[in-house]
Design an enzyme around this catalytic site. Sequence first.
Site, PDB file in Angstrom:
ATOM      1  N   GLY A  50      40.743   9.865 -54.672  1.00  0.00           N
ATOM      2  CA  GLY A  50      39.838   9.528 -53.456  1.00  0.00           C
ATOM      3  C   GLY A  50      40.160   8.162 -52.745  1.00  0.00           C
ATOM      4  N   ASP A 106      36.479   5.425 -53.304  1.00  0.00           N
ATOM      5  CA  ASP A 106      36.032   5.880 -51.999  1.00  0.00           C
ATOM      6  C   ASP A 106      34.553   5.747 -51.690  1.00  0.00           C
ATOM      7  OD1 ASP A 106      35.605   8.084 -53.972  1.00  0.00           O
ATOM      8  OD2 ASP A 106      36.751   9.561 -52.923  1.00  0.00           O
ATOM      9  N   ASP A 109      28.317   7.452 -55.444  1.00  0.00           N
ATOM     10  CA  ASP A 109      27.484   8.388 -55.230  1.00  0.00           C
ATOM     11  C   ASP A 109      26.487   8.219 -56.433  1.00  0.00           C
ATOM     12  OD1 ASP A 109      26.093  10.830 -54.885  1.00  0.00           O
ATOM     13  OD2 ASP A 109      27.737  12.197 -55.375  1.00  0.00           O
ATOM     14  N   LYS A 138      26.548   6.103 -50.649  1.00  0.00           N
ATOM     15  CA  LYS A 138      25.341   7.062 -50.453  1.00  0.00           C
ATOM     16  C   LYS A 138      23.960   6.457 -50.897  1.00  0.00           C
ATOM     17  CE  LYS A 138      27.608  11.427 -51.159  1.00  0.00           C
ATOM     18  NZ  LYS A 138      27.831  12.908 -51.739  1.00  0.00           N
ATOM     19  N   PHE A 159      27.614  15.889 -48.398  1.00  0.00           N
ATOM     20  CA  PHE A 159      29.025  15.867 -48.670  1.00  0.00           C
ATOM     21  C   PHE A 159      29.801  15.680 -47.901  1.00  0.00           C
ATOM     22  CE2 PHE A 159      32.770  17.841 -50.427  1.00  0.00           C
ATOM     23  CZ  PHE A 159      32.913  17.152 -51.572  1.00  0.00           C
ATOM     24  N   ASP A 166      37.672  14.606 -50.763  1.00  0.00           N
ATOM     25  CA  ASP A 166      38.349  15.808 -50.402  1.00  0.00           C
ATOM     26  C   ASP A 166      37.043  16.898 -50.892  1.00  0.00           C
ATOM     27  OD1 ASP A 166      38.133  15.062 -53.381  1.00  0.00           O
ATOM     28  OD2 ASP A 166      38.849  17.065 -53.732  1.00  0.00           O
ATOM     29  N   ARG A 172      41.754  15.650 -47.442  1.00  0.00           N
ATOM     30  CA  ARG A 172      42.192  13.946 -47.915  1.00  0.00           C
ATOM     31  C   ARG A 172      42.899  13.290 -46.669  1.00  0.00           C
ATOM     32  NH1 ARG A 172      40.637  13.210 -53.200  1.00  0.00           N
ATOM     33  NH2 ARG A 172      41.188  14.817 -54.596  1.00  0.00           N
TER      34      ARG A 172
HETATM   35  P1  IMP Z   1      29.803   9.422 -58.908  1.00  0.00           P
HETATM   36  O1  IMP Z   1      30.540   9.096 -59.945  1.00  0.00           O
HETATM   37  O2  IMP Z   1      28.526  10.398 -58.629  1.00  0.00           O
HETATM   38  O3  IMP Z   1      29.222   7.938 -58.145  1.00  0.00           O
HETATM   39  O4  IMP Z   1      30.615   9.912 -57.840  1.00  0.00           O
HETATM   40  C1  IMP Z   1      31.830   9.244 -57.210  1.00  0.00           C
HETATM   41  C2  IMP Z   1      32.784  10.370 -57.082  1.00  0.00           C
HETATM   42  O5  IMP Z   1      32.652  11.500 -56.708  1.00  0.00           O
HETATM   43  C3  IMP Z   1      33.942   9.432 -55.888  1.00  0.00           C
HETATM   44  O6  IMP Z   1      35.067   8.816 -56.549  1.00  0.00           O
HETATM   45  C4  IMP Z   1      34.285  10.739 -55.299  1.00  0.00           C
HETATM   46  O7  IMP Z   1      35.511  10.961 -55.714  1.00  0.00           O
HETATM   47  C5  IMP Z   1      33.308  11.859 -55.630  1.00  0.00           C
HETATM   48  N1  IMP Z   1      32.562  12.007 -54.498  1.00  0.00           N
HETATM   49  C6  IMP Z   1      31.248  11.746 -54.736  1.00  0.00           C
HETATM   50  N2  IMP Z   1      30.632  11.942 -53.349  1.00  0.00           N
HETATM   51  C7  IMP Z   1      31.459  12.737 -52.583  1.00  0.00           C
HETATM   52  C8  IMP Z   1      31.472  13.240 -51.484  1.00  0.00           C
HETATM   53  O8  IMP Z   1      30.389  13.387 -50.625  1.00  0.00           O
HETATM   54  N3  IMP Z   1      32.707  13.887 -50.970  1.00  0.00           N
HETATM   55  C9  IMP Z   1      34.031  13.778 -51.704  1.00  0.00           C
HETATM   56  N4  IMP Z   1      33.847  13.131 -52.880  1.00  0.00           N
HETATM   57  C10 IMP Z   1      32.675  12.808 -53.333  1.00  0.00           C
HETATM   58 MG    MG Z   2      36.731   9.785 -56.933  1.00  0.00          MG
END
Ligand code: IMP
Ligand code: MG
Length: 185
Positions: A50, A106, A109, A138, A159, A166, A172
């Site tokens: 990402g 990237d 979340d 986010k 999203f 992606d 991407r």
């Molecule tokens: P987390 O572990 O939930 O914080 O998510 C982080 C990872 O999930 C990031 O490295 C992204 O690869 C993926 N991700 C989270 N949100 C999105 C989104 O809205 N679009 C695409 N990838 C996302």
């Molecule tokens: Mg990621």
Amino acid sequence: MKSGSSYQHSHLKRVLFDETCIRERVAEMGTKITDEYRGDSLTIIAVMQGSAVFMADLIREIQLPLQLESISVASYHGGTSSSGTVTFHQSRMPEVEGRDVMILDDILDSGRTMSAVKQKLAQECAPRSVKTAVLLSKEIERTVDVEADYVGFNVGDEFVVGYGLDYRGLYRNLPVIGVLKEEYI
Ligand code: IMP
Ligand code: MG
């Protein structure tokens, strides 16, 4: 025939950040990082896939002696919401003992990915310092309590794809960041 980019562009219902806006913000982030680390060198650890596009643009805006490492981590496994598990795809972490490290991703979340990477680095790699930078954050209540030191833009709980992000491995290479139309999800 449509180019790949305009074809993918037509799958977006909304563009959140266009190329100019991203370029300007990434340049600002690079300047800030350069100022804050002045006199030191920096090791970037890019969380793949990402952060690939963000990494490529950001490192060229950082005017410091810089080394680049990457790790491959997944938490989405193809869908549009975090799977709840963070999988490390490589057996060895980069050798960054005693270095000032910045983890790049990237998007922040749930916080699970960033938190897992930070923890693993601290436990296994003995860096001198660890900071974090994300292009997007986010604005949600995190599952894991973690925030990034450098944030490009805040986004809502949607999203998003493009500029490295992606959906099922696609989009991407879209130069903008936007929200997919429901029919493509
Ligand atoms: P987390 O572990 O939930 O914080 O998510 C982080 C990872 O999930 C990031 O490295 C992204 O690869 C993926 N991700 C989270 N949100 C999105 C989104 O809205 N679009 C695409 N990838 C996302
Ligand atoms: Mg990621």
